[in-house]
Design an enzyme around this catalytic site. Structure first.
Site, short mmCIF file in Angstrom:
data_model
loop_
_atom_site.label_atom_id
_atom_site.label_comp_id
_atom_site.label_asym_id
_atom_site.label_seq_id
_atom_site.Cartn_x
_atom_site.Cartn_y
_atom_site.Cartn_z
N TYR A 1 35.34 39.06 38.65
CA TYR A 1 35.11 38.80 40.07
C TYR A 1 36.35 39.25 40.84
CZ TYR A 1 34.16 36.38 44.48
OH TYR A 1 33.94 36.09 45.81
N ASP B 1 43.93 42.64 38.97
CA ASP B 1 43.60 41.59 39.93
C ASP B 1 44.18 40.28 39.40
OD1 ASP B 1 42.56 39.65 41.53
OD2 ASP B 1 40.52 40.44 41.57
N LYS C 1 45.40 33.16 46.13
CA LYS C 1 45.46 31.80 45.58
C LYS C 1 46.87 31.17 45.62
CE LYS C 1 40.93 31.96 43.76
NZ LYS C 1 40.15 33.00 43.11
C1 LIG Z 1 39.30 34.11 43.90
C2 LIG Z 1 39.40 35.50 43.44
C3 LIG Z 1 39.28 36.59 44.33
C4 LIG Z 1 38.88 36.41 45.75
O1 LIG Z 1 39.82 35.69 46.48
P1 LIG Z 1 39.34 35.01 47.85
O2 LIG Z 1 40.62 34.47 48.41
O3 LIG Z 1 38.34 33.96 47.45
O4 LIG Z 1 38.74 36.06 48.69
C5 LIG Z 1 39.52 37.86 43.84
N1 LIG Z 1 39.85 38.06 42.56
C6 LIG Z 1 39.95 37.06 41.68
C7 LIG Z 1 40.34 37.35 40.27
C8 LIG Z 1 39.70 35.75 42.08
O5 LIG Z 1 39.75 34.76 41.19
#
Ligand SMILES: *Cc1c(COP(=O)(O)O)cnc(C)c1O
Length: 460
Positions: A174, A269, A297
């Site tokens: 994701y 990511d 985060k």
């Molecule tokens: C949470 C998450 C996102 C998206 O971040 P948001 O602040 O919710 O837009 C992207 N990549 C990873 C790996 C995530 O866990």
């Protein structure tokens, strides 16, 4: 350990629901959640599904989500006054716990000076320098307001840099909800993506190729098939959004060398893993350098903040220095930046990660033992302070393995734990997060609740 076995002594106080008979929505809910039930009904009338992000609605587990009134350290308190030990921690950002005094003070101080200027501030430089220090592969970094924006912008940059359109992502990975990333595999293991949401144009999704996580051969065969067309490989270096799945030995190294071979950009990511599994994220833990790193985060300490950064040669292609456009009215927001700086300062203390990981390990070991003694099959995947207990008797190495775990059993486990004041993510495919505010006593309470639940869960 003798004082831990009896629920009600150390376990958070539960308030049995006396006045409202169990409705369909409340099934299995032993706590009084009358106010949350009312709030959820009210929210439904004005907010799609009653929530501002889908998983919060408890769709995968049923029932009514507790509406939260406040947090403190490892605890959440809901509108009815129930207290929970929280292992969601706002889905990862709150590595220091809820309402950490340093973070709240930084937010208050910054807010008094103004919520936003739309002009450069010194704090942005300080935070950028802190990111660079933690991630040596990051020579320049651009702040944005979410992880979604970070990943979306990183891909645009990778495409602008290489002049290619296609990207490779992994099943179950994701990277936020931007169009090109809401894509799942079509038939076959590695293929052109098909949109996994209405509203994503097929033409757009076609540029996203998905392959199974931890499958280097699949990556190699795709890059062979589309040689010269791949702009980037984007990966969660430790998967966190199919539940926690660690990279197989050699997997990340393999991605690095594939990208080097074909001239593609390797995007890590690290929105979850950055500042989570080590200060320098997966790159520090596994010793691999990404070309572009996405952060979010923990970076914002609970405020909306994301970032993407990497090699200067690539980053200098971003507007205004280069031609790849990316902007944001609230980017580098001074209040969010202040929360981020306070958080990164606190995690830089000596021994921070060692202490955090040892608590997580304690939880892992005790949970595994409790499940085993009740003959419940679980597989716990843990990396640092992030972990998932899959209801599965076999190893979980990719999305297909994760998806074969027992979600019906998970539902029972989830509600039985929630009723005992343990707040877990309401989906079988999410990570649990420890924070510095979780102490051994919280872990012991959690494990004693788990012991009861494992004992019951098969017969529920
Ligand atoms: C949470 C998450 C996102 C998206 O971040 P948001 O602040 O919710 O837009 C992207 N990549 C990873 C790996 C995530 O866990």
């Amino acid at each position: 350990m003798k004082m831990l076995g009896r629920r009600g002594i150390l376990a958070p106080r539960l308030q049995p629901d006396k006045n409202v008979g169990p409705t369909e929505a409340q099934k299995g809910c032993k706590m009084n959640r009358k106010k949350s039930i009312k709030l959820f009904d009210r929210a439904m009338a004005s907010i799609p599904g009653g929530v501002n992000s889908p998983v919060r609605a408890f769709g995968a587990v049923g029932g009514v989500p507790p509406f939260i009134a406040r947090g403190e350290g490892p605890y959440l308190f809901d509108a009815d006054g129930n207290r929970y030990i929280d292992y969601v921690m706002s889905w990862g950002p709150l590595i220091l716990g809820h309402a950490h005094p340093d973070v709240i003070e930084a937010i208050e101080r910054a807010a008094r000076k103004g919520a936003s200027f739309g002009a450069p501030t010194e704090g942005e430089i300080v935070l950028a320098e802190m990111v660079k220090e933690a991630f040596p592969s990051v020579e320049k970094v651009r702040l944005v307001s979410s992880g979604t924006e970070a990943a979306m912008s990183a891909l645009r940059l990778a495409r602008g840099h290489t002049g290619r359109d296609k990207i490779i992502k992994f099943d179950g990975g994701y990277h936020g909800h931007s169009d090109g990333l809401l894509v799942k595999a079509g038939s076959g293991a590695a293929t052109f993506g098909v949109p996994s949401s209405p509203g994503v144009p097929t033409d757009y999704a076609r540029n996203t190729i998905t392959v199974p996580y931890n499958d280097l051969d699949a990556v190699r065969s795709v890059t062979k098939k589309y040689s010269g067309e791949i702009a980037a490989i984007i990966v969660e270096p430790v998967a966190g959004n199919m539940g926690v799945v660690a990279p197989a030995s050699g997997f990340l190294e393999g991605l690095r060398s594939v990208c080097d071979d074909i001239g593609a950009v390797l995007i890590f990511d690290e929105v979850i893993t950055g500042f989570r599994i080590a200060k320098g994220g997966a790159q520090e833990k596994y010793g691999i350098r990404a070309d572009i790193t996405c952060l979010g985060k923990i970076l914002g300490g609970g405020m909306p903040l994301g970032a993407y950064g990497g090699r200067a040669e690539i980053m200098d292609k971003i507007s205004p220095q280069g031609p790849v456009y990316q902007a944001g009215t609230l980017s580098g927001n001074p209040v969010a930046v202040a929360a981020g700086i306070a958080t990164l300062k606190a995690i830089s203390k000596r021994g921070f990660y060692k202490a955090l990981e040892s608590k997580a390990q304690k939880l892992e070991v005790a949970l595994a033992a409790a499940a085993k003694s009740s003959r419940v099959n679980i597989t716990i995947n843990r990396v640092g302070s992030m972990m998932t207990a899959f209801f599965s008797g076999s190893p979980v190495r990719n999305y297909a393995d994760a998806a074969s775990s027992d979600t019906a059993l998970f539902k029972k486990w989830f509600h039985a734990m929630l009723d005992r004041g343990i707040y877990l993510a309401p989906s079988a495919f999410e990570a649990a997060f420890l924070s510095a505010s979780h102490e051994d006593s919280h872990i012991e309470i959690t494990v004693s609740a788990a012991r009861e639940v494992f004992g019951e869960v098969k017969s529920l």
